[in-house]
Design a protein around this motif. Structure first.
Motif, mmCIF file in Angstrom:
data_model
loop_
_atom_site.group_PDB
_atom_site.id
_atom_site.type_symbol
_atom_site.label_atom_id
_atom_site.label_comp_id
_atom_site.label_asym_id
_atom_site.label_seq_id
_atom_site.Cartn_x
_atom_site.Cartn_y
_atom_site.Cartn_z
ATOM 1 N N ALA A 31 0.810 -1.219 0.000
ATOM 2 C CA ALA A 31 0.000 0.000 0.000
ATOM 3 C C ALA A 31 0.841 1.265 0.000
ATOM 4 O O ALA A 31 0.563 2.205 -0.743
ATOM 5 N N PHE A 32 1.870 1.305 0.844
ATOM 6 C CA PHE A 32 2.651 2.525 1.034
ATOM 7 C C PHE A 32 4.052 2.432 0.429
ATOM 8 O O PHE A 32 4.792 3.407 0.430
ATOM 9 N N CYS A 33 4.433 1.231 0.004
ATOM 10 C CA CYS A 33 5.751 0.962 -0.603
ATOM 11 C C CYS A 33 6.888 1.144 0.387
ATOM 12 O O CYS A 33 8.051 1.166 -0.003
ATOM 13 N N THR A 34 6.576 1.281 1.648
ATOM 14 C CA THR A 34 7.552 1.326 2.731
ATOM 15 C C THR A 34 6.934 0.581 3.911
ATOM 16 O O THR A 34 5.761 0.767 4.212
ATOM 17 N N ALA A 35 7.717 -0.271 4.549
ATOM 18 C CA ALA A 35 7.237 -1.008 5.718
ATOM 19 C C ALA A 35 8.307 -0.954 6.801
ATOM 20 O O ALA A 35 9.504 -0.860 6.507
ATOM 21 N N ASN A 36 7.853 -1.033 8.053
ATOM 22 C CA ASN A 36 8.758 -0.930 9.191
ATOM 23 C C ASN A 36 8.297 -1.916 10.257
ATOM 24 O O ASN A 36 7.157 -1.854 10.708
ATOM 25 N N VAL A 37 9.179 -2.812 10.661
ATOM 26 C CA VAL A 37 8.872 -3.792 11.696
ATOM 27 C C VAL A 37 9.891 -3.657 12.818
ATOM 28 O O VAL A 37 11.104 -3.694 12.579
ATOM 29 N N CYS A 51 4.607 -4.296 13.665
ATOM 30 C CA CYS A 51 4.576 -3.557 12.406
ATOM 31 C C CYS A 51 4.139 -2.130 12.737
ATOM 32 O O CYS A 51 3.141 -1.921 13.409
ATOM 33 N N ILE A 52 4.908 -1.157 12.261
ATOM 34 C CA ILE A 52 4.659 0.235 12.595
ATOM 35 C C ILE A 52 3.991 0.922 11.409
ATOM 36 O O ILE A 52 4.493 0.846 10.285
ATOM 37 N N HIS A 53 2.875 1.587 11.656
ATOM 38 C CA HIS A 53 2.165 2.292 10.582
ATOM 39 C C HIS A 53 3.016 3.455 10.084
ATOM 40 O O HIS A 53 3.676 4.139 10.869
ATOM 41 N N ILE A 54 2.979 3.692 8.797
ATOM 42 C CA ILE A 54 3.823 4.723 8.184
ATOM 43 C C ILE A 54 3.546 6.118 8.743
ATOM 44 O O ILE A 54 4.411 6.988 8.720
ATOM 45 N N ASN A 55 2.378 6.317 9.292
ATOM 46 C CA ASN A 55 2.027 7.610 9.893
ATOM 47 C C ASN A 55 2.793 7.876 11.192
ATOM 48 O O ASN A 55 2.863 9.007 11.642
ATOM 49 N N ASP A 56 3.366 6.822 11.790
ATOM 50 C CA ASP A 56 3.949 6.945 13.122
ATOM 51 C C ASP A 56 5.474 6.964 13.159
ATOM 52 O O ASP A 56 6.055 6.861 14.236
ATOM 53 N N ILE A 74 4.848 6.715 19.648
ATOM 54 C CA ILE A 74 4.112 5.596 20.237
ATOM 55 C C ILE A 74 3.057 6.158 21.187
ATOM 56 O O ILE A 74 3.399 6.676 22.258
ATOM 57 N N PRO A 75 1.772 6.088 20.833
ATOM 58 C CA PRO A 75 0.734 6.500 21.787
ATOM 59 C C PRO A 75 0.544 5.393 22.831
ATOM 60 O O PRO A 75 0.252 4.252 22.489
ATOM 61 N N LEU A 76 0.757 5.724 24.111
ATOM 62 C CA LEU A 76 0.647 4.742 25.193
ATOM 63 C C LEU A 76 -0.254 5.269 26.296
ATOM 64 O O LEU A 76 -0.212 6.455 26.625
ATOM 65 N N THR A 77 -1.029 4.371 26.887
ATOM 66 C CA THR A 77 -1.807 4.738 28.072
ATOM 67 C C THR A 77 -0.866 4.741 29.278
ATOM 68 O O THR A 77 0.240 4.186 29.228
#
Length: 174
Positions: A31-37, A51-56, A74-77
């Motif tokens: 989808a984004f042609c870039t992936a990050n794990v 797996c990290i979303h490209i927005n983050d 990283i949004p964390l509670t």
């Protein structure tokens, strides 16, 4: 020896969440042609993958074109922050939320920045995480303070790009 190591790796992958996360990475790559794990040590299994979303995240590469810098939001509670960093890592505001009688403060989210980059003064012979080749810093963005600083022998983020043109950092596709 290779057979024994292969069995150990296969078992670690089997016990982890690798299959779910690598599937998501393949979807992101398409989808984004870039992936990050992110690859880390698990608490319930030897390895954990995320797996990290490209927005983050934001990335940068070295002069050889290898991604060596990753900044990840990283949004964390508060509950998750305490689980990962301990109660002593909480800011005063977070501690007030934690002490709320109704328990709703535990679900309040805060953004934490994880910055991974090459360390200029690394010494691979040292076992101390402060001298490892990659610096790792977790920063509380609301309190503007470091929550944890350590290091890695190698970048824990596996960033892949479908295709990229010279001068580009992020991937592109058909």
């Amino acid at each position: 020896w290779f057979g024994a190591v292969s069995s150990i790796i296969r078992e670690a992958l089997y016990l982890s969440n690798f299959v779910v996360e690598i599937h998501e990475a393949f979807m992101d790559l398409g989808a984004f042609c870039t992936a990050n794990v992110y690859i880390g040590e698990g608490r319930q299994s030897p390895l954990t993958f995320r797996c990290i979303h490209i927005n983050d995240y934001c990335i940068d590469e070295n002069f050889e074109g290898v991604v060596d810098v990753v900044f990840r939001r990283i949004p964390l509670t508060i509950r998750q922050i305490v689980q990962e960093f301990g109660i002593e890592s909480l800011s005063d505001e977070m501690k007030r939320c934690l002490q709320q009688q109704d328990g709703e403060g535990l679900d309040k989210e805060y953004d934490v920045l994880h910055a991974v980059m090459p360390r200029e003064d690394s010494d691979p012979r040292m076992k101390d995480s402060s001298k490892m080749p990659f610096r790792s810093v977790y920063i509380d963005l609301s309190g503007k303070r470091i929550m944890r600083e350590s290091g890695f022998m190698e970048n824990p983020y596996l960033v892949c790009r479908f295709n990229k043109s010279p001068g580009e950092i992020y991937g592109r596709g058909p």
